[in-house]
Design an enzyme around this catalytic site. Structure first.
Site, short mmCIF file in Angstrom:
data_model
loop_
_atom_site.label_atom_id
_atom_site.label_comp_id
_atom_site.label_asym_id
_atom_site.label_seq_id
_atom_site.Cartn_x
_atom_site.Cartn_y
_atom_site.Cartn_z
N ARG A 1 1.12 -1.21 0.16
CA ARG A 1 0.32 0.05 0.48
C ARG A 1 0.91 1.70 0.05
O ARG A 1 2.12 1.22 0.71
CB ARG A 1 -1.20 -0.17 1.24
CG ARG A 1 -2.02 -1.26 1.70
CD ARG A 1 -2.85 -1.03 2.41
NE ARG A 1 -3.61 -2.27 2.63
CZ ARG A 1 -4.74 -2.28 3.65
NH1 ARG A 1 -4.55 -1.59 3.85
NH2 ARG A 1 -5.26 -3.57 3.41
N SER A 11 6.89 -3.79 7.88
CA SER A 11 6.85 -4.36 6.38
C SER A 11 6.96 -3.91 5.33
O SER A 11 8.73 -4.74 4.90
CB SER A 11 5.38 -4.47 6.13
OG SER A 11 4.07 -4.85 6.64
N ASP A 41 -9.36 -16.13 0.61
CA ASP A 41 -10.74 -16.99 -0.58
C ASP A 41 -11.74 -16.03 -1.24
O ASP A 41 -11.89 -15.30 -2.22
CB ASP A 41 -11.09 -17.94 -0.51
CG ASP A 41 -10.37 -19.24 -0.93
OD1 ASP A 41 -9.09 -19.26 -1.14
OD2 ASP A 41 -10.63 -20.29 0.08
N HIS A 65 -4.77 -22.00 -3.95
CA HIS A 65 -5.87 -22.50 -3.40
C HIS A 65 -7.26 -22.08 -4.80
O HIS A 65 -7.44 -20.85 -5.19
CB HIS A 65 -6.50 -22.66 -2.12
CG HIS A 65 -8.32 -23.04 -2.08
ND1 HIS A 65 -8.06 -24.10 -2.42
CD2 HIS A 65 -9.37 -22.94 -1.22
CE1 HIS A 65 -9.02 -24.40 -2.40
NE2 HIS A 65 -9.86 -23.81 -1.52
N ASP A 150 -9.40 -30.60 -0.88
CA ASP A 150 -8.33 -29.83 0.09
C ASP A 150 -9.87 -29.30 0.99
O ASP A 150 -9.81 -29.06 2.12
CB ASP A 150 -8.20 -28.09 -1.15
CG ASP A 150 -8.15 -27.69 0.46
OD1 ASP A 150 -6.75 -27.57 0.51
OD2 ASP A 150 -8.51 -26.39 0.53
N GLU A 154 -10.47 -30.72 4.76
CA GLU A 154 -10.59 -29.28 5.91
C GLU A 154 -11.75 -29.84 7.10
O GLU A 154 -11.71 -29.84 8.38
CB GLU A 154 -10.42 -28.48 5.22
CG GLU A 154 -9.25 -27.91 4.91
CD GLU A 154 -9.32 -26.52 4.20
OE1 GLU A 154 -10.50 -26.25 4.15
OE2 GLU A 154 -8.43 -26.39 3.70
N GLU A 326 -0.38 -34.02 5.73
CA GLU A 326 -1.34 -32.79 5.79
C GLU A 326 -0.85 -32.79 7.59
O GLU A 326 -1.30 -32.08 7.84
CB GLU A 326 -2.23 -32.17 5.39
CG GLU A 326 -1.85 -30.53 5.35
CD GLU A 326 -2.79 -29.39 4.17
OE1 GLU A 326 -2.97 -28.49 4.60
OE2 GLU A 326 -3.74 -30.46 3.44
#
Length: 343
Positions: A1, A11, A41, A65, A150, A154, A326
């Site tokens: 940003r 950062s 997502d 993903h 996935d 989960e 996993e």
């Protein structure tokens, strides 16, 4: 940003200290050969829409993903190559495994409708190599297979079973007069300790850590657990394949995560999450000896997740990654912060 750059916040300091090129969207993206979208997502649609305005012809857009592509039906400019590199663990664990000189099992894929120069697979391989994924295993998959497997992993063994089992096992230990601190520690660090054996020898090695009588008990318990949960796992798989699960999740996003935040609040206030610290040491073997039910739950959950995915048409390698491989990496998050990080 731009604001972060102007203020030279932490950062900016971290990036410049490590010799990264620092700039804002408008200055960096038009010149980038590969743009990787690692946002949550629910932010993908807006982010990808803005990215496409800035990306040059024949550039690559990377996902970790494929939910946005598969469940939201996102369309990308035809002159942009779309790839996916999906490490099978939380992002924090990708970094930790890389730092120790290894990596995590990774699925890679190219979106069939967006492989402009037929170079997508090579770029995906290079990206997976850069994260150390090749040291643990890289499997070529598809966007659809990655998303469906996935979500199934989960919702069942990786997060659903571990979370529910933590709460149930804690209550069971309390009813049998165990100290709340001991019960909390046994479960919080027990998942990590027990699943470590899965890395080295799968379910067989995990079971071999038990005495013969405990092994028989764990086996019988796991068979009963599979019988009880079989239809529920199948329903999860059906809802995921049909898109019903995703549509409900997207609807919750539109409702400002009302369901998610309510579930988080309830979990935060459970007895397990509020359990006191326990400063005495628990020996490694004690986690197995006092965690027979936990071993049985893991065995049943792994097998049932794997079998359910295979029955739905997901290839064995992918189902293995999402059920057994996993699991230790997810268990690590519980060891760090109980159920907070998972949620």
């Amino acid at each position: 940003r731009k604001n972060s750059i102007l203020k030279k916040n932490q950062s900016w300091i971290n990036a410049t200290k490590n010799n990264f090129l620092v700039g804002d969207y408008e200055s960096l993206i038009p010149n980038a050969d590969l743009v990787i979208n690692l946002t949550p997502d629910k932010q993908h649609s807006n982010v990808v829409k803005e990215l496409q305005k800035l990306m040059k012809k024949d550039a690559c857009l990377g996902y970790s993903h494929g939910f946005n592509i598969v469940e939201n039906g996102e369309t990308i400019r035809k002159d942009i190559t779309v790839i996916m590199v999906a490490p099978k663990c939380p992002g924090t664990e990708v970094r930790e495994e890389y730092k120790r000189g290894f990596g995590v099992p990774t699925l890679i894929a190219v979106h069939n409708e967006n492989d402009y120069s037929n170079m997508g697979l090579e770029v995906a391989k290079a990206w997976a190599f850069s994260t150390g994924g090749h040291r643990a295993g890289v499997l070529e998959s598809s966007f659809v297979a990655e998303v469906k497997s996935d979500l199934m992993g989960e919702q069942t063994i990786l997060c659903g079973m571990l979370q529910t089992a933590s709460l149930v096992c804690y209550e069971k230990l309390i009813t049998t007069q165990n100290h709340p601190g001991y019960a909390g520690k046994l479960i919080q660090f027990g998942w990590e300790t027990i699943t470590e054996s899965l890395k080295h020898g799968g379910i067989t090695l995990m079971m071999d850590r038990l005495s013969n009588s405990s092994k028989i008990r764990a086996f019988k318990l796991s068979q009963e657990i599979k019988r009880i949960f079989s239809k529920l796992f199948q329903k999860h798989m059906d809802d995921i394949i049909s898109g019903d699960f995703s549509s409900k999740m997207i609807q919750d996003w539109k409702n400002k995560d009302q369901n998610l935040l309510n579930w988080r609040y309830k979990t935060k206030n459970t007895s397990f999450e509020q359990s006191p610290d326990y400063d005495k040491k628990i020996l490694e073997q004690e986690y197995y000896d006092h965690g027979i039910l936990m071993v049985a739950i893991l065995k049943a959950g792994i097998e049932l997740s794997f079998e359910t995915m295979i029955q739905s048409g997901i290839m064995e390698e992918s189902a293995y990654y999402e059920s057994l491989h996993e699991l230790p990496l997810i268990a690590n998050t519980i060891a760090r912060k109980k159920l907070y990080e998972m949620n």
